[in-house]
Design a protein around this motif. Structure first.
Motif, mmCIF file in Angstrom:
data_model
loop_
_atom_site.group_PDB
_atom_site.id
_atom_site.type_symbol
_atom_site.label_atom_id
_atom_site.label_comp_id
_atom_site.label_asym_id
_atom_site.label_seq_id
_atom_site.Cartn_x
_atom_site.Cartn_y
_atom_site.Cartn_z
ATOM 1 N N GLN A 26 7.299 52.553 3.319
ATOM 2 C CA GLN A 26 5.408 52.221 3.531
ATOM 3 C C GLN A 26 5.302 51.618 3.881
ATOM 4 N N LEU A 36 -4.448 52.598 1.655
ATOM 5 C CA LEU A 36 -3.770 51.946 0.035
ATOM 6 C C LEU A 36 -4.035 53.875 -0.303
ATOM 7 N N ASN A 37 -5.220 54.964 -0.003
ATOM 8 C CA ASN A 37 -5.537 55.924 -0.556
ATOM 9 C C ASN A 37 -4.298 57.156 0.209
ATOM 10 N N SER A 38 -4.299 56.573 1.419
ATOM 11 C CA SER A 38 -2.954 57.525 2.058
ATOM 12 C C SER A 38 -1.857 58.292 1.832
ATOM 13 N N PHE A 39 -1.917 59.426 2.641
ATOM 14 C CA PHE A 39 -0.946 60.522 1.939
ATOM 15 C C PHE A 39 0.790 59.656 2.205
ATOM 16 N N TYR A 41 1.185 56.252 2.274
ATOM 17 C CA TYR A 41 1.913 55.324 1.953
ATOM 18 C C TYR A 41 2.104 55.827 0.164
ATOM 19 N N ASN A 42 1.263 56.345 -0.098
ATOM 20 C CA ASN A 42 1.664 56.915 -1.837
ATOM 21 C C ASN A 42 2.500 57.666 -2.129
ATOM 22 N N LYS A 45 5.172 55.839 -1.943
ATOM 23 C CA LYS A 45 5.480 54.638 -3.180
ATOM 24 C C LYS A 45 5.727 55.641 -4.492
ATOM 25 N N ILE A 46 5.530 56.587 -4.921
ATOM 26 C CA ILE A 46 5.778 57.716 -5.630
ATOM 27 C C ILE A 46 7.557 57.879 -5.084
#
Length: 84
Positions: A26, A36-39, A41-42, A45-46
């Motif tokens: 990450q 935090l709303n970027s591909f 990062y997310n 995380k997923i």
């Protein structure tokens, strides 16, 4: 396995644990809109919250089936790695 675009945007790091799972790195973020709303990062995380049996599936079709039926991380404490 996966599209080239994913490999270019998400970096991985092999775990030293017995399960030999691959964890996505990450990135450090400074903003909410572009961090935090970027591909990157997310997506990391997923991927890190997926159980090992889903990560190690042999086919893309089976991976899709397992992820569609997955309810998310089991823990909801808000403090561990699954919840952060």
């Amino acid at each position: 396995m996966g599209p080239t675009l994913l490999h270019e945007n998400i970096t991985t790091k092999e775990s030293n644990q017995r399960d030999r799972s691959v964890r996505a790195v990450q990135p450090n973020v400074r903003t909410i809109k572009y961090g935090l709303n970027s591909f990157m990062y997310n997506g990391a995380k997923i991927w890190n919250s997926l159980p090992i049996n889903i990560k190690c599936t042999a086919t893309c079709k089976h991976f899709k089936y397992l992820t569609c039926n997955w309810d998310g991380p089991e823990c909801a404490c808000g403090a561990c790695i699954l919840c952060v």
